[in-house]
Design a protein around this motif. Sequence first.
Motif, PDB file in Angstrom:
ATOM      1  N   THR A  97     -24.076  38.695  69.407  1.00 19.49           N
ATOM      2  CA  THR A  97     -22.863  38.547  68.497  1.00 19.49           C
ATOM      3  C   THR A  97     -22.783  36.954  69.197  1.00 19.49           C
ATOM      4  O   THR A  97     -22.362  37.176  70.208  1.00 19.49           O
ATOM      5  N   MET A  98     -22.609  35.449  68.454  1.00 12.84           N
ATOM      6  CA  MET A  98     -21.808  34.457  68.813  1.00 12.84           C
ATOM      7  C   MET A  98     -20.830  34.166  68.031  1.00 12.84           C
ATOM      8  O   MET A  98     -20.843  34.063  66.907  1.00 12.84           O
ATOM      9  N   GLN A  99     -19.567  33.783  68.569  1.00 16.76           N
ATOM     10  CA  GLN A  99     -18.447  33.789  67.764  1.00 16.76           C
ATOM     11  C   GLN A  99     -18.145  31.958  67.586  1.00 16.76           C
ATOM     12  O   GLN A  99     -18.051  31.215  68.968  1.00 16.76           O
ATOM     13  N   THR A 100     -18.398  31.554  67.138  1.00 22.08           N
ATOM     14  CA  THR A 100     -17.456  30.473  67.049  1.00 22.08           C
ATOM     15  C   THR A 100     -15.883  30.088  66.881  1.00 22.08           C
ATOM     16  O   THR A 100     -15.494  30.501  66.575  1.00 22.08           O
ATOM     17  N   PHE A 101     -15.986  28.494  67.706  1.00 19.14           N
ATOM     18  CA  PHE A 101     -14.328  28.529  67.722  1.00 19.14           C
ATOM     19  C   PHE A 101     -14.373  27.059  66.771  1.00 19.14           C
ATOM     20  O   PHE A 101     -13.260  26.696  66.188  1.00 19.14           O
ATOM     21  N   LYS A 102     -14.698  26.137  66.775  1.00 22.67           N
ATOM     22  CA  LYS A 102     -14.913  24.114  66.889  1.00 22.67           C
ATOM     23  C   LYS A 102     -15.577  24.175  66.061  1.00 22.67           C
ATOM     24  O   LYS A 102     -16.642  23.609  67.109  1.00 22.67           O
ATOM     25  N   ALA A 103     -15.228  23.367  65.151  1.00 25.05           N
ATOM     26  CA  ALA A 103     -17.055  22.778  64.573  1.00 25.05           C
ATOM     27  C   ALA A 103     -16.333  20.777  64.603  1.00 25.05           C
ATOM     28  O   ALA A 103     -15.496  20.320  64.710  1.00 25.05           O
ATOM     29  N   PHE A 104     -17.551  20.680  65.217  1.00 25.51           N
ATOM     30  CA  PHE A 104     -17.418  18.545  66.003  1.00 25.51           C
ATOM     31  C   PHE A 104     -18.005  17.935  64.755  1.00 25.51           C
ATOM     32  O   PHE A 104     -19.423  18.236  63.987  1.00 25.51           O
ATOM     33  N   MET A 155     -11.132  31.903  58.294  1.00 24.13           N
ATOM     34  CA  MET A 155     -12.478  32.862  58.503  1.00 24.13           C
ATOM     35  C   MET A 155     -13.038  32.105  60.028  1.00 24.13           C
ATOM     36  O   MET A 155     -12.885  30.984  60.061  1.00 24.13           O
ATOM     37  N   THR A 156     -14.067  33.069  60.357  1.00 24.33           N
ATOM     38  CA  THR A 156     -14.193  32.855  61.962  1.00 24.33           C
ATOM     39  C   THR A 156     -15.963  33.109  61.577  1.00 24.33           C
ATOM     40  O   THR A 156     -16.513  34.041  60.797  1.00 24.33           O
ATOM     41  N   CYS A 157     -16.826  31.808  61.908  1.00 22.58           N
ATOM     42  CA  CYS A 157     -18.029  31.638  61.756  1.00 22.58           C
ATOM     43  C   CYS A 157     -18.714  32.303  62.933  1.00 22.58           C
ATOM     44  O   CYS A 157     -18.115  32.071  64.712  1.00 22.58           O
ATOM     45  N   LEU A 158     -19.790  33.339  62.788  1.00 19.20           N
ATOM     46  CA  LEU A 158     -20.232  34.226  63.813  1.00 19.20           C
ATOM     47  C   LEU A 158     -21.882  34.258  63.741  1.00 19.20           C
ATOM     48  O   LEU A 158     -22.444  34.110  62.729  1.00 19.20           O
TER      49      LEU A 158
END
Length: 78
Positions: free
Chosen positions: A71-78, A1-4
């Motif tokens: 809209t901002m798309q997220t890529f990776k959680a740290f 899933m892609t978080c936006l």
Amino acid sequence: MTCLFVQIRCRPGTAYEVAAQIVLREIHSELYSTSGDFDLMLKLYVPNGEDIGVFINNNLLNIDAIERTYTMQTFKAF
């Protein structure tokens, strides 16, 4: 899933109406009222393989009182 994260600017006086319509659509993970240039901040997850633009258009941008979104798309959680 892609978080936006989607910031939403509403027509004056309609933020509560827009928020209620978003809640009824059950597309959000979190929804906040915000200060500044935008009225609402929406966090949502788009299923893998789903076109993000089509998802936003079909599920959010057809709410009449929305004037603008960012809209901002997220890529990776740290």
